[in-house]
Scaffold this motif. Structure first.
Motif, PDB file in Angstrom:
ATOM      1  N   GLU A   3       0.841  -1.188   0.000  1.00 44.93           N
ATOM      2  CA  GLU A   3       0.000   0.000   0.000  1.00 44.93           C
ATOM      3  C   GLU A   3       0.878   1.241   0.000  1.00 44.93           C
ATOM      4  O   GLU A   3       1.744   1.394   0.854  1.00 44.93           O
ATOM      5  CB  GLU A   3      -0.908  -0.012   1.225  1.00 44.93           C
ATOM      6  N   HIS A   4       0.677   2.097  -0.957  1.00 47.20           N
ATOM      7  CA  HIS A   4       1.446   3.338  -0.995  1.00 47.20           C
ATOM      8  C   HIS A   4       0.532   4.494  -0.611  1.00 47.20           C
ATOM      9  O   HIS A   4      -0.663   4.472  -0.878  1.00 47.20           O
ATOM     10  CB  HIS A   4       2.104   3.533  -2.354  1.00 47.20           C
ATOM     11  N   GLY A  33      -4.659  12.151   3.729  1.00 47.77           N
ATOM     12  CA  GLY A  33      -3.595  11.557   4.531  1.00 47.77           C
ATOM     13  C   GLY A  33      -2.386  11.158   3.707  1.00 47.77           C
ATOM     14  O   GLY A  33      -1.701  10.194   4.033  1.00 47.77           O
ATOM     15  N   GLY A  34      -2.139  11.896   2.646  1.00 49.55           N
ATOM     16  CA  GLY A  34      -1.061  11.535   1.729  1.00 49.55           C
ATOM     17  C   GLY A  34       0.154  12.417   1.855  1.00 49.55           C
ATOM     18  O   GLY A  34       0.372  13.082   2.865  1.00 49.55           O
ATOM     19  N   ARG A  35       0.935  12.419   0.794  1.00 50.14           N
ATOM     20  CA  ARG A  35       2.178  13.175   0.779  1.00 50.14           C
ATOM     21  C   ARG A  35       2.271  14.001  -0.499  1.00 50.14           C
ATOM     22  O   ARG A  35       1.604  13.715  -1.497  1.00 50.14           O
ATOM     23  CB  ARG A  35       3.371  12.234   0.874  1.00 50.14           C
ATOM     24  N   VAL A  36       3.127  15.018  -0.442  1.00 53.43           N
ATOM     25  CA  VAL A  36       3.365  15.892  -1.596  1.00 53.43           C
ATOM     26  C   VAL A  36       4.823  15.764  -1.997  1.00 53.43           C
ATOM     27  O   VAL A  36       5.718  15.752  -1.150  1.00 53.43           O
ATOM     28  CB  VAL A  36       3.057  17.370  -1.250  1.00 53.43           C
ATOM     29  N   VAL A  37       5.045  15.674  -3.300  1.00 57.78           N
ATOM     30  CA  VAL A  37       6.394  15.662  -3.856  1.00 57.78           C
ATOM     31  C   VAL A  37       6.506  16.887  -4.766  1.00 57.78           C
ATOM     32  O   VAL A  37       5.808  16.973  -5.768  1.00 57.78           O
ATOM     33  CB  VAL A  37       6.675  14.371  -4.663  1.00 57.78           C
ATOM     34  N   ASP A 106       4.028   6.940 -10.575  1.00 60.30           N
ATOM     35  CA  ASP A 106       3.262   6.164  -9.601  1.00 60.30           C
ATOM     36  C   ASP A 106       2.424   7.048  -8.687  1.00 60.30           C
ATOM     37  O   ASP A 106       1.958   6.603  -7.642  1.00 60.30           O
ATOM     38  CB  ASP A 106       4.209   5.311  -8.752  1.00 60.30           C
ATOM     39  N   ALA A 107       2.232   8.311  -9.073  1.00 56.91           N
ATOM     40  CA  ALA A 107       1.473   9.255  -8.256  1.00 56.91           C
ATOM     41  C   ALA A 107      -0.025   9.114  -8.515  1.00 56.91           C
ATOM     42  O   ALA A 107      -0.456   8.503  -9.490  1.00 56.91           O
ATOM     43  CB  ALA A 107       1.925  10.679  -8.542  1.00 56.91           C
TER      44      ALA A 107
END
Length: 175
Positions: A3-4, A33-37, A106-107
């Protein structure tokens, strides 16, 4: 099953720092609940010429250029989101389109500000949308708060005129 986390990739322009795209991407990731790149592309600069026409004694190395790009990205993201933003920062050597597409492979979402250049605006966003492996959000200049310059207004008028040239009766759609 691996799970990513929900991942939002955002392109950060060296010119504007893409404040609207950064804030919107950060909000989307926080809601899920994710992340930012945050991604910025860079290229090695050529040697500067002196007034005599000879090249300067010191040519910037690619390492120097990469460190400068990262330093500017760090300060731009901190200026928009604050120092404790928690955003992953990446500088990528090469073309900005390829850098964004590779980072978003993969985003879950790719976010960019519309390019400010009249010449590249339609093509850059269009090419991203058709090549990306995830949904793409393009923040229009009106949302970003960028004022339209007289040159920009004239440029878009020329684009509209060229699109209807030679086609009598074809007008610009009213929206």
């Amino acid at each position: 099953m691996d799970e990513h986390p929900y991942t939002v990739v955002v392109g950060v322009s060296p010119g504007s720092a893409s404040p609207t795209a950064l804030r919107w991407a950060h909000e989307q990731a926080a809601q899920r609940g994710g992340r930012v790149v945050a991604v910025r592309a860079w290229r090695t600069t050529g040697p500067q010429a002196t007034p005599s026409g000879t090249t300067a004694a010191r040519v910037p190395s690619s390492t120097d250029t990469e460190h400068e790009a990262m330093s500017r990205l760090v300060s731009d993201v901190a200026a928009v989101l604050g120092p404790d933003h928690g955003v992953e920062l990446r500088v990528v050597r090469g073309d900005r389109r390829r850098a964004l597409l590779d980072a978003a492979r993969d985003a879950d979402l790719l976010v960019v500000d519309a390019p400010r250049s009249i010449a590249s605006a339609p093509l850059f966003a269009h090419r991203l949308v058709y090549a990306a492996s995830c949904p793409v959000v393009v923040m229009p200049p009106r949302i970003s708060g960028e004022p339209r310059t007289p040159l920009e207004r004239a440029g878009w008028a020329a684009v509209r005129a060229a699109g209807s040239a030679g086609r009598p009766g074809l007008g610009t759609p009213r929206g």
